[in-house]
Write a protein that holds these residues in place. Sequence first.
Motif, PDB file in Angstrom:
ATOM      1  N   LEU A  83       0.860  -1.182   0.000  1.00  0.00           N
ATOM      2  CA  LEU A  83       0.000   0.000   0.000  1.00  0.00           C
ATOM      3  C   LEU A  83       0.899   1.237   0.000  1.00  0.00           C
ATOM      4  CD1 LEU A  83      -3.107   0.660   0.365  1.00  0.00           C
ATOM      5  CD2 LEU A  83      -2.560   0.979   2.781  1.00  0.00           C
ATOM      6  N   ARG A  84       0.573   2.215  -0.845  1.00  0.00           N
ATOM      7  CA  ARG A  84       1.461   3.375  -0.960  1.00  0.00           C
ATOM      8  C   ARG A  84       0.725   4.662  -0.616  1.00  0.00           C
ATOM      9  NH1 ARG A  84       3.847   1.061  -6.380  1.00  0.00           N
ATOM     10  NH2 ARG A  84       2.016   2.041  -7.290  1.00  0.00           N
ATOM     11  N   VAL A  85       1.492   5.708  -0.408  1.00  0.00           N
ATOM     12  CA  VAL A  85       0.895   7.024  -0.205  1.00  0.00           C
ATOM     13  C   VAL A  85       0.094   7.377  -1.454  1.00  0.00           C
ATOM     14  CG1 VAL A  85       1.402   9.499   0.025  1.00  0.00           C
ATOM     15  CG2 VAL A  85       2.674   7.818   1.375  1.00  0.00           C
ATOM     16  N   GLY A  86      -1.133   7.846  -1.265  1.00  0.00           N
ATOM     17  CA  GLY A  86      -2.014   8.178  -2.388  1.00  0.00           C
ATOM     18  C   GLY A  86      -3.057   7.110  -2.642  1.00  0.00           C
ATOM     19  N   ASP A  87      -2.790   5.885  -2.162  1.00  0.00           N
ATOM     20  CA  ASP A  87      -3.799   4.826  -2.310  1.00  0.00           C
ATOM     21  C   ASP A  87      -4.974   5.110  -1.385  1.00  0.00           C
ATOM     22  OD1 ASP A  87      -2.289   3.438  -4.125  1.00  0.00           O
ATOM     23  OD2 ASP A  87      -1.370   2.118  -2.633  1.00  0.00           O
ATOM     24  N   THR A  88      -6.092   4.491  -1.729  1.00  0.00           N
ATOM     25  CA  THR A  88      -7.256   4.654  -0.852  1.00  0.00           C
ATOM     26  C   THR A  88      -7.689   3.292  -0.305  1.00  0.00           C
ATOM     27  OG1 THR A  88      -8.770   4.441  -2.708  1.00  0.00           O
ATOM     28  CG2 THR A  88      -8.131   6.682  -2.070  1.00  0.00           C
ATOM     29  N   ILE A  89      -8.258   3.344   0.863  1.00  0.00           N
ATOM     30  CA  ILE A  89      -8.868   2.134   1.434  1.00  0.00           C
ATOM     31  C   ILE A  89     -10.238   2.541   1.985  1.00  0.00           C
ATOM     32  CG2 ILE A  89      -6.759   0.877   2.024  1.00  0.00           C
ATOM     33  CD1 ILE A  89      -6.959   1.959   4.852  1.00  0.00           C
ATOM     34  N   GLU A  90     -11.099   1.560   2.111  1.00  0.00           N
ATOM     35  CA  GLU A  90     -12.411   1.841   2.702  1.00  0.00           C
ATOM     36  C   GLU A  90     -12.442   1.235   4.090  1.00  0.00           C
ATOM     37  OE1 GLU A  90     -15.879   0.603   0.572  1.00  0.00           O
ATOM     38  OE2 GLU A  90     -15.171   1.522  -1.286  1.00  0.00           O
ATOM     39  N   ILE A  91     -12.807   2.092   5.061  1.00  0.00           N
ATOM     40  CA  ILE A  91     -12.968   1.579   6.422  1.00  0.00           C
ATOM     41  C   ILE A  91     -14.418   1.804   6.807  1.00  0.00           C
ATOM     42  CG2 ILE A  91     -12.218   1.766   8.828  1.00  0.00           C
ATOM     43  CD1 ILE A  91      -9.574   2.911   7.793  1.00  0.00           C
ATOM     44  N   ASN A  92     -15.101   0.706   6.995  1.00  0.00           N
ATOM     45  CA  ASN A  92     -16.527   0.792   7.313  1.00  0.00           C
ATOM     46  C   ASN A  92     -17.281   1.648   6.287  1.00  0.00           C
ATOM     47  OD1 ASN A  92     -17.731  -0.718   9.225  1.00  0.00           O
ATOM     48  ND2 ASN A  92     -17.527   0.789  10.894  1.00  0.00           N
ATOM     49  N   ASP A  93     -17.015   1.397   5.039  1.00  0.00           N
ATOM     50  CA  ASP A  93     -17.661   2.099   3.921  1.00  0.00           C
ATOM     51  C   ASP A  93     -17.317   3.575   3.843  1.00  0.00           C
ATOM     52  OD1 ASP A  93     -18.857  -0.227   3.102  1.00  0.00           O
ATOM     53  OD2 ASP A  93     -20.669   0.083   4.305  1.00  0.00           O
ATOM     54  N   ARG A  94     -16.290   3.970   4.553  1.00  0.00           N
ATOM     55  CA  ARG A  94     -15.874   5.376   4.441  1.00  0.00           C
ATOM     56  C   ARG A  94     -14.467   5.419   3.862  1.00  0.00           C
ATOM     57  NH1 ARG A  94     -19.294   8.885   7.026  1.00  0.00           N
ATOM     58  NH2 ARG A  94     -20.855   7.841   8.323  1.00  0.00           N
ATOM     59  N   ARG A  95     -14.231   6.412   3.057  1.00  0.00           N
ATOM     60  CA  ARG A  95     -12.985   6.500   2.304  1.00  0.00           C
ATOM     61  C   ARG A  95     -11.833   6.970   3.204  1.00  0.00           C
ATOM     62  NH1 ARG A  95     -10.993  10.816  -0.927  1.00  0.00           N
ATOM     63  NH2 ARG A  95      -9.737  10.122  -2.720  1.00  0.00           N
ATOM     64  N   GLY A  96     -10.708   6.324   3.016  1.00  0.00           N
ATOM     65  CA  GLY A  96      -9.515   6.785   3.680  1.00  0.00           C
ATOM     66  C   GLY A  96      -8.396   6.899   2.655  1.00  0.00           C
ATOM     67  N   VAL A  97      -7.672   8.015   2.712  1.00  0.00           N
ATOM     68  CA  VAL A  97      -6.575   8.232   1.763  1.00  0.00           C
ATOM     69  C   VAL A  97      -5.250   8.102   2.532  1.00  0.00           C
ATOM     70  CG1 VAL A  97      -5.510   9.860   0.151  1.00  0.00           C
ATOM     71  CG2 VAL A  97      -7.991   9.787   0.406  1.00  0.00           C
ATOM     72  N   VAL A  98      -4.386   7.284   2.009  1.00  0.00           N
ATOM     73  CA  VAL A  98      -3.106   7.071   2.694  1.00  0.00           C
ATOM     74  C   VAL A  98      -2.201   8.279   2.454  1.00  0.00           C
ATOM     75  CG1 VAL A  98      -1.077   5.587   2.890  1.00  0.00           C
ATOM     76  CG2 VAL A  98      -3.310   4.569   2.411  1.00  0.00           C
ATOM     77  N   VAL A  99      -1.831   8.965   3.555  1.00  0.00           N
ATOM     78  CA  VAL A  99      -0.979  10.159   3.419  1.00  0.00           C
ATOM     79  C   VAL A  99       0.417   9.901   4.017  1.00  0.00           C
ATOM     80  CG1 VAL A  99      -2.919  11.760   3.439  1.00  0.00           C
ATOM     81  CG2 VAL A  99      -1.820  11.093   5.605  1.00  0.00           C
TER      82      VAL A  99
END
Lengths: 271, 384
Positions: free
Chosen positions: B163-179
């Motif tokens: 997983l890299r900076v700029g990738d996104t993941i969903e946590i409990n259907d909410r967006r998270g952006v890796v910074v």
Amino acid sequence: MTTQTHASPSMDLPGGGSLAVRCQGVTKTYGKGDAAVRALRGVDLDVYTGELLMLVGPSGCGKTTLISVIAGVLDHDEGACRVLGEDLRDLSPNKRAAFRARNIGFVFQAFNLIPTLTAAENVSVPLLIQGVGRREAMARSRELLAKVGLGDRTHEMPTRLSGGQQQRVAIARGIVHNPRLLVCDEPTSALDHKTGQRILELLREVAAGTQLSLVVVTHDPRIFEFADRIAEMDDGRVRRIAEGQHHDHSTGRGGFDIAPGDSSPGGKEQA
Amino acid sequence: MLIIAIKMLLADKGKYFGIVLGVTLASLVITQQGAIFTGIMSRTFATVTDMGDPDIWVMDTKVQYIDDIKPLQSTALGRVRSVEGVAWAAPLYKGMLRARLDNGEFQNCVVLGLDDATLAGGPPSMIEGELEFLRRSDAVIVDAIGARTRLAQPDGMGGKRPLRVGDTIEINDRRGVVVGICQSMRTFQSQPVVYTTYSRATHFAPRERKLLSFVLVKAMQGVDHKDLCDRIEAASGLAAYTRDQWKWKTVMFYIENTGIPINFGIAVSLGLLIGAVITGFMFYSFIADNIRYLGTLKAMGATDATLMNMVLVQALIVGTIGFGLGAGLASLFGAAVKRSPLAFLIPWQLLVVSGSAVTVICLLAAMLSMRRVMTLEPAMVFKG
């Protein structure tokens, strides 16, 4: 700590000379009840200062038990045994060990040289036991090894020495601390006749001119010629004491006037 | 006389190596198994270790260990802040939330919500990005191990990439952006750790009436931490522990409520037993082989104390060498598995324990042999 020698007085005799060992009525029994074995049944024996006394007799007659008592490594049951003026039974184990370390030398049938030590290191052991520094002990050991004809073998391990050479090392170890009594258990039994004779010659040589008394247990009649006196044992008693060829009235060695009933020279039968 | 003891010991190489091997084995097993146990236990409080700033952790009185979350009312924060001696107090959300990956897989993550204003309790070090980036929209920071293992993304060629900076993941259907990617300790269950702000974490978390997991407290300079804990407890009715107290409470929970210490205890006991048996037997046999020479020394006037010193020195030499080899091998093992998921930690206390165990083994072996030396009849030297 320095080496103490001749710390214990000998027992002076009225006619001159002195006793290194006096055993009177010494008994020793191994085991109890039906299994009891009476190894000594009332031994009377004197060893004079400066003499070479041989203890002879058949296997099981008590020779080894007697020299163990004389050497202070075994307690007798009854009677009295004074060694260099001390009744060793009266001493605590530590004092008795210190007494042995100062006054008694040992030569064993199987040499008992520590195989991991060099000849010189083996010889130095009695000095180290007394607390002499390693350097001084080694110097004295090397000096003594030279005297017994092994000056060039001081760094050899015992396994690289012949039987005769090993016994020479053992003799050097037995006398390096200037003991007053040297106890030798079958010193020639593991050696051929010629080597055995040389070993006895060496023993006489190192004892010459000193106050060292030697008690030699042996089965070997070919070395009787080296004895001042020969005590013959049988069934736990000294049966007979004979003068050896070395008996010398002029020096007094072995030729003292002994009261009847004592282990007197001259082949007297004992009760 | 000690040089004689050493030469005696080294001369019989078979026995010498056998005794050293026995001690080494015991030392290796005790140190290695102890290090794994210590490593696992240290992971139970990984979150506390990583959060270096707070001196005191405040929580519900019923909380038993770090993952046992019993949320507090948000008013608890104000009550703690009002206690004399508190420099600052910050809220912390800690929860196990499910993240959805790009390939559709789900992965449980430890989500830590830090105080929005101060970001107190952030990761110990950043590999990529900065902690301040958490103030960006939907920002999350992920730990490096999680990023390259459980949160790894499909690389488009059938494999996976970290997983890299700029990738996104969903946590409990909410967006998270890796910074950012941070360095942090593996947790007990090796889940990825996701840092975000407290307010965002409460959005990620399922709706609950109470969401405040812990209050992190920094004590004023010069204030005794234990005294401050007492004052916080008195004022808030909550439980307050210093960092060390909190770590130990967590460890003790695992020790008392799981079979982990029993399993490791059995392994360590076996190592101790096998080492003791091998060492004891070999050492006794070594002494028996040399009994004739010890008897000779005794006849020549060596006291029991001298001979016992010799035996003791021999035992301590093999003990020291065996312990060194065992601990060294255990350290090599640790270095070899450093990058693996295996927990492994050798604190100095473990070496003390291992060294003490080896000392006990050697002393037992020596005592067994000393008895033989003490009862040795010097007259035996005349027995042929």
